[in-house]
Design a protein around this motif. Structure first.
Motif, PDB file in Angstrom:
ATOM      1  N   UNK A 405       0.926  -1.240   0.020  1.00 14.02           N
ATOM      2  CA  UNK A 405       0.002  -0.147   0.062  1.00 14.02           C
ATOM      3  C   UNK A 405       0.999   1.297   0.033  1.00 14.02           C
ATOM      4  N   UNK A 406       0.538   2.335  -0.747  1.00 15.97           N
ATOM      5  CA  UNK A 406       1.049   3.597  -0.605  1.00 15.97           C
ATOM      6  C   UNK A 406       0.913   4.219   0.908  1.00 15.97           C
ATOM      7  N   UNK A 407       1.798   5.333   0.892  1.00 17.54           N
ATOM      8  CA  UNK A 407       1.661   6.099   2.018  1.00 17.54           C
ATOM      9  C   UNK A 407       0.206   6.584   2.427  1.00 17.54           C
ATOM     10  N   UNK A 408      -0.530   6.778   1.350  1.00 22.31           N
ATOM     11  CA  UNK A 408      -2.042   7.168   1.593  1.00 22.31           C
ATOM     12  C   UNK A 408      -2.847   6.112   1.708  1.00 22.31           C
ATOM     13  N   UNK A 409      -2.436   4.855   1.824  1.00 23.80           N
ATOM     14  CA  UNK A 409      -3.314   3.571   1.988  1.00 23.80           C
ATOM     15  C   UNK A 409      -4.134   2.866   0.899  1.00 23.80           C
ATOM     16  N   UNK A 410      -3.490   3.456  -0.228  1.00 26.59           N
ATOM     17  CA  UNK A 410      -4.158   3.022  -1.671  1.00 26.59           C
ATOM     18  C   UNK A 410      -3.303   1.789  -2.184  1.00 26.59           C
ATOM     19  N   UNK A 411      -3.732   1.058  -3.027  1.00 22.81           N
ATOM     20  CA  UNK A 411      -3.050   0.115  -3.738  1.00 22.81           C
ATOM     21  C   UNK A 411      -2.092   0.695  -4.903  1.00 22.81           C
ATOM     22  N   UNK A 412      -1.153  -0.212  -5.183  1.00 19.61           N
ATOM     23  CA  UNK A 412       0.030   0.054  -5.933  1.00 19.61           C
ATOM     24  C   UNK A 412      -0.514   0.375  -7.493  1.00 19.61           C
ATOM     25  N   UNK A 413      -0.129   1.377  -8.237  1.00 18.76           N
ATOM     26  CA  UNK A 413      -0.744   1.474  -9.448  1.00 18.76           C
ATOM     27  C   UNK A 413      -0.579   0.281 -10.391  1.00 18.76           C
ATOM     28  N   UNK A 414      -1.169   0.110 -11.455  1.00 17.89           N
ATOM     29  CA  UNK A 414      -0.727  -0.896 -12.453  1.00 17.89           C
ATOM     30  C   UNK A 414       0.425  -0.364 -13.427  1.00 17.89           C
TER      31      UNK A 414
END
Length: 484
Positions: A405-414
């Protein structure tokens, strides 16, 4: 760090052709010479001479399950009326009609080959001496039915001279190491005669006056690959490389643009890694960096023992800081459970069996990344909980699903690839030959499933690589997995 003893062991145990095979090769060649001398082959044999890596003493142990080869020249007087292909066809017939070799002989463009059941191959090439009354050596090209000028013995002498200038057989040893990288790791291709020539050309007579740059094997490796990389970087396009003793023979035709560019890029990468490993002052970190160059067989025994000793080092650490009561007994799991990360040895996150990243990296991470995990009774099974890093100890035979997860809590982009470094430690994993430490891809979309199997404190890390340029843009901190 130089790690000279590890280099010597690596050469003896992994790179060099072992003594048994050398003896088999020499015995086979003597037998082949005997067959040719005793035959009624028309050309008069003047003498025999080794050629190629056997003559240059740069032959290495072959890739597993593949044969190693050696070249033998048979120097002969010319036969009136014979074209080039007749020398090869009659030599093949000689062995094809021999009871021992009839099923082993093959003919190729410039030689006949005796194959020993996947173990070794011996190429025998006729070399015609002074054909037409002209002082010269010529090998035979069956495909074109043409004689081709050759100076094999002069070339060997040229190479031996340069090896002598480096002292300690340094050029030979470095050539073997580069062949190992080519054959075992398979990241670049370069025919042996071309590779040997461009390495030999990096050595000059002046080196014989001051051999400090060849004081030992790792130093010689750094010196020669540094010079090779400098030359390659000065030549963005395929340069002209000729045989140093026969300038009419252009060796660089063996490269096309794509192969040369790849060779140039890979040597530059290896030069960077070698400089990094050589300069690294920490022994364990240096071993890890040399393994990035040569693979896990370099200093393998030291790496395995280090990974298995983490409990002893952790116990010594907590005892030295007076954290443990008198008589306390426990391994790393017990210590970690009681004292947390304070129980981990200082170099725990830099264990040498952890492969070092092979990608170029940004000077500053593009974004923050962390690893989270969920625990399940089986792969894709019922969710149990969401353990944090270092939680537990967790029971064996459960499964963890790791996600980045990124620092914003989102999944890693494709736009990015996720590479996972899963590293086991301690005695159970060692006994099972399962210390791991390499890079692996996701096995469920962008996530990674792992079964809990070995008692110990293990780590999982995520490395984020940008797809368009294969640049390492972010790396997570270790996620600690404690298994009971």
């Amino acid at each position: 760090m130089k790690l000279i003893n590890h280099f010597n062991t690596f050469m003896t145990d992994v790179v060099n052709l072992n003594a048994t095979r050398v003896t088999q090769l020499e015995d086979s060649i003597e037998a082949l010479k005997g067959v040719m001398r005793a035959s009624d082959w028309t050309p008069k044999i003047k003498y025999f001479a080794p050629q190629g890596s056997w003559a240059h003493k740069t032959i290495i142990k072959p890739v597993e399950n593949k044969a190693f080869d050696a070249d033998l020249l048979v120097f002969v007087d010319p036969v009136d009326g014979w074209s080039a292909k007749v020398y090869l066809s009659t030599l093949r017939a000689l062995f094809a009609n021999h009871a021992t070799y009839k099923d082993k002989v093959r003919r190729y463009s410039h030689c006949i080959t005796i194959e020993y059941a996947g173990e070794r191959r011996i190429d025998i090439a006729p070399c015609v001496v002074d054909r037409g009354g002209v002082t010269r050596f010529e090998v035979c090209n069956f495909n074109t039915d043409a004689f081709e000028r050759s100076e094999p013995e002069k070339y060997t002498k040229w190479l031996v001279e340069r090896n002598g200038w480096t002292g300690g057989n340094s050029l030979r040893k470095v050539t073997r190491l580069l062949k190992y990288l080519r054959d075992i790791k398979g990241t670049f291709s370069c025919p042996s005669v071309l590779l040997t020539t461009v390495l030999g050309e990096r050595i000059t007579w002046a080196d014989s006056l001051n051999t400090i740059e060849f004081a030992d094997l790792p130093t010689a490796l750094q010196t020669i690959i540094g010079r090779l990389d400098d030359w390659l970087q000065d030549n963005p396009y395929v340069p002209t490389v000729t045989n140093p003793v026969l300038t009419s023979e252009v060796l660089s035709v063996l490269w096309d643009d794509a192969r040369y560019t790849n060779f140039r890029d890979k040597i530059h990468t290896y030069r960077t890694w070698i400089d990094d490993a050589y300069a690294e002052p920490d022994r364990d970190e240096s071993i890890g960096k040399w393994q990035r160059v040569f693979g896990e067989d370099f200093a393998k025994s030291a790496v395995v023992e280090k990974a298995a000793r983490v409990s002893d080092e952790a116990r010594a650490l907590v005892e030295s800081t007076a954290l443990t009561p008198p008589g306390f007994v426990g391994d790393l799991v017990t210590l970690f459970t009681r004292f947390g990360r304070r129980a981990l040895p200082a170099n725990f996150d830099r264990l040498p069996h952890k492969q070092r990243p092979r990608w170029r990296s940004l000077p500053v991470p593009l974004f923050q990344v962390s690893v989270i995990a969920t625990r399940h009774a089986s792969r894709n099974g019922v969710w149990i909980d969401t353990p944090s890093s270092g939680a537990g100890p967790l029971p064996k035979r459960n499964w963890l699903r790791f996600m980045a997860r990124t620092g914003m809590g989102t999944p890693i982009s494709h736009d990015y690839e996720i590479h996972w470094r899963v590293t086991n430690t301690d005695q159970e994993a060692k006994r099972a030959n399962a210390l791991r430490g390499g890079f692996e891809r996701s096995n469920d979309g962008s996530s990674r499933w792992e079964r809990l199997e070995y008692r110990g404190v293990h780590t999982v890390e995520a490395f984020i690589v940008r797809k368009r340029d294969q640049m390492l843009v972010a790396q997570s901190a270790p996620f600690y997995v404690v298994i009971e």
